[in-house]
Design an enzyme around this catalytic site. Structure first.
Site, PDB file in Angstrom:
ATOM      1  N   HIS A  23       0.856  -1.199   0.000  1.00 19.66           N
ATOM      2  CA  HIS A  23       0.000   0.000   0.000  1.00 19.66           C
ATOM      3  C   HIS A  23       0.890   1.247   0.000  1.00 19.66           C
ATOM      4  O   HIS A  23       0.782   2.108   0.867  1.00 19.66           O
ATOM      5  CB  HIS A  23      -0.936   0.021   1.212  1.00 19.66           C
ATOM      6  N   HIS A  79     -11.550  -9.272  -6.215  1.00 17.35           N
ATOM      7  CA  HIS A  79     -11.196  -7.955  -5.673  1.00 17.35           C
ATOM      8  C   HIS A  79     -10.365  -7.248  -6.726  1.00 17.35           C
ATOM      9  O   HIS A  79      -9.477  -7.843  -7.336  1.00 17.35           O
ATOM     10  CB  HIS A  79     -10.408  -8.167  -4.376  1.00 17.35           C
ATOM     11  N   GLU A  81      -8.307  -4.592  -6.418  1.00 15.38           N
ATOM     12  CA  GLU A  81      -7.029  -3.980  -6.032  1.00 15.38           C
ATOM     13  C   GLU A  81      -5.908  -4.598  -6.856  1.00 15.38           C
ATOM     14  O   GLU A  81      -5.910  -5.805  -7.136  1.00 15.38           O
ATOM     15  CB  GLU A  81      -6.795  -4.183  -4.540  1.00 15.38           C
ATOM     16  N   ASP A  83      -2.956  -5.641  -6.610  1.00 15.89           N
ATOM     17  CA  ASP A  83      -2.146  -6.800  -6.246  1.00 15.89           C
ATOM     18  C   ASP A  83      -2.857  -8.101  -6.597  1.00 15.89           C
ATOM     19  O   ASP A  83      -2.246  -9.174  -6.587  1.00 15.89           O
ATOM     20  CB  ASP A  83      -1.780  -6.775  -4.760  1.00 15.89           C
ATOM     21  N   HIS A 145     -11.711  -5.933   2.245  1.00 11.44           N
ATOM     22  CA  HIS A 145     -11.702  -4.630   2.879  1.00 11.44           C
ATOM     23  C   HIS A 145     -12.000  -3.487   1.906  1.00 11.44           C
ATOM     24  O   HIS A 145     -11.785  -2.315   2.234  1.00 11.44           O
ATOM     25  CB  HIS A 145     -10.334  -4.382   3.564  1.00 11.44           C
ATOM     26  N   ASP A 164      -8.777 -11.375   0.400  1.00 10.59           N
ATOM     27  CA  ASP A 164      -7.930 -10.785   1.443  1.00 10.59           C
ATOM     28  C   ASP A 164      -8.251 -11.294   2.842  1.00 10.59           C
ATOM     29  O   ASP A 164      -7.401 -11.224   3.738  1.00 10.59           O
ATOM     30  CB  ASP A 164      -8.041  -9.261   1.420  1.00 10.59           C
ATOM     31  N   TYR A 192      -1.842  -8.431  10.035  1.00  9.48           N
ATOM     32  CA  TYR A 192      -2.676  -8.148   8.873  1.00  9.48           C
ATOM     33  C   TYR A 192      -4.057  -7.675   9.320  1.00  9.48           C
ATOM     34  O   TYR A 192      -4.579  -6.675   8.818  1.00  9.48           O
ATOM     35  CB  TYR A 192      -2.789  -9.415   8.024  1.00  9.48           C
ATOM     36  N   HIS A 225      -3.247 -13.825  -0.098  1.00  6.82           N
ATOM     37  CA  HIS A 225      -1.878 -13.550   0.352  1.00  6.82           C
ATOM     38  C   HIS A 225      -1.489 -14.598   1.382  1.00  6.82           C
ATOM     39  O   HIS A 225      -2.280 -14.948   2.266  1.00  6.82           O
ATOM     40  CB  HIS A 225      -1.764 -12.171   1.004  1.00  6.82           C
TER      41      HIS A 225
END
Length: 395
Positions: A23, A79, A81, A83, A145, A164, A192, A225
């Site tokens: 991030h 998701h 995002e 990554d 999230h 996540d 996390y 992850h």
């Protein structure tokens, strides 16, 4: 290359051993991470998530060794995002008409990131995708999230692809939870949660309760992850329920920033006072300007109470303390008590500023705090010891 994790599912992700921040520079990742992508082969073939953009070429090259890309019937984007979705632009150049299944917010987010009008298929909780012997069931997980987040449950294999949720930034050559150091695993899992999911704890509880109400057997939780939970996978679900419930341990954390060690000496004296009246409490002291901010947030998350100190500088507080207080405000910790302390030379605003920030962060501030002029005298140190005693007795 891919690694089979079940009869029908192959891990096709990337282990990132070098990653040390995430991030931007907001999250430290001392143990590296992984970007977990999964290839599901039944009568239909499905790719669940991709990897971070810097690893796009490697990902697609390896995926081609695993399967003819034209055999991929569906892509699922749990998701948006980057990554998780970073390889999509190059992948879609190879298979441009392949449908991408995601939430309505996922469509908005993917379009916002990549400005492409791919073949999106919107899904909602309870929607199913029949892939042959198994079905994929979609479960929206809004704000866990991001607004677009979702889970996918695979029948037959009884696998929850959780994105996540339940993950960790933890690089390991071992894909599974029973093969890694358990202390390292849980240290990274709680870090996390503390740094990313704490603001959404109420939603975490509601979503887990909703998923549990489906009474679906879970043989494996495949995260995006870190490691995959296959040995008693529900253990991490139980931990999330515990962490989401205004979590605290029998711990007090003292954090401070200091110019000429006066505030440090006060911190140590306060600690002495606490220890003199409570031998059982875990007590930890950190100089906020010398401590990794995310490790410090994790310690605050574990604590039932904190004490925050700073010297007064230019009618304000020092940047180490100020930064942590700003992070605390956004994370929304629950059921924690606090107090402020610090040294000053002539104006002495630091304690009030810290109190105001703690109140903004919804901590219960138990007193007005303590401040001492210049380098603390023996009498000032004794007052700090008494302050620590009184603080401990109010918990």
């Amino acid at each position: 290359m891919g690694r089979k994790i079940s009869e029908k599912v192959t891990w096709v992700g990337k282990i990132d051993w070098e990653l040390r921040s995430f991030h931007g520079e907001e999250l430290s990742t001392h143990k590296g991470s992984s970007y977990n992508s999964y290839l599901v082969r039944d009568k239909k073939t499905v790719l669940i998530d991709t990897v971070w953009q810097p690893f796009t070429k490697e990902f697609i090259d390896n995926l081609k060794k695993e399967i003819d890309l034209n055999q991929i019937d569906y892509i699922i984007a749990n998701h948006a995002e980057i990554d998780h979705s970073g390889a999509l632009p190059e992948l879609m150049k190879e298979i441009p008409n392949t449908p991408i299944y995601c939430t309505a917010n996922g469509i908005k987010s993917l379009k916002g990131h990549y400005h492409q009008d791919w073949n999106f298929v919107e899904v909602k909780t309870g929607d199913e995708l029949d892939i042959g012997d198994s079905k994929l069931i979609f479960v929206e997980a809004r704000m866990l999230h991001w607004p677009d987040s979702m889970f996918v449950y695979m029948t037959g294999e009884n696998i929850l692809f959780s994105n996540d949720a339940f993950g960790q930034h933890f690089a390991s050559e071992h894909l599974f939870n029973d093969l890694v150091d358990q202390s390292e695993l849980y240290n990274e899992a709680i870090k996390y949660y503390a740094n990313i999911l704490t603001p959404f704890s109420l939603l975490v509880t509601k979503k887990i309760e909703e998923v549990l109400s489906f009474n679906l057997p879970v043989n494996m939780i495949c995260t995006s992850h870190g490691i995959i939970w296959r040995d008693n996978p529900v253990q991490i679900v139980e931990k999330y329920l515990e962490w989401a419930n205004a979590y605290q341990e029998n711990q007090i954390t003292i954090l401070y920033d200091t110019m000429w060690d006066g505030t440090r000496r006060m911190a140590e004296a306060i600690a002495e006072g606490i220890q003199s009246v409570d031998k059982e409490v875990t007590l930890k002291l950190f100089n906020a300007s010398k401590t990794d901010k995310n490790d410090l947030i994790t310690e605050i998350f574990k604590s039932k109470a904190i004490l925050v100190g700073s010297s007064t500088v230019n009618k304000g507080i020092m940047h180490g303390t100020a930064g942590i207080l700003e992070m605390i405000k956004g994370l929304g910790f629950k059921n924690k008590k606090a107090a402020a302390f610090g040294c000053y030379g002539w104006s002495g605003e630091s304690v009030k500023i810290i109190n105001d920030k703690l109140n903004e962060g919804k901590f219960e501030v138990v007193n007005e705090g303590i401040k001492e002029l210049w380098n603390p005298t023996p009498e000032a140190i004794e007052r700090s010891i008494e302050f620590g005693k009184e603080f401990a007795l109010k918990l």
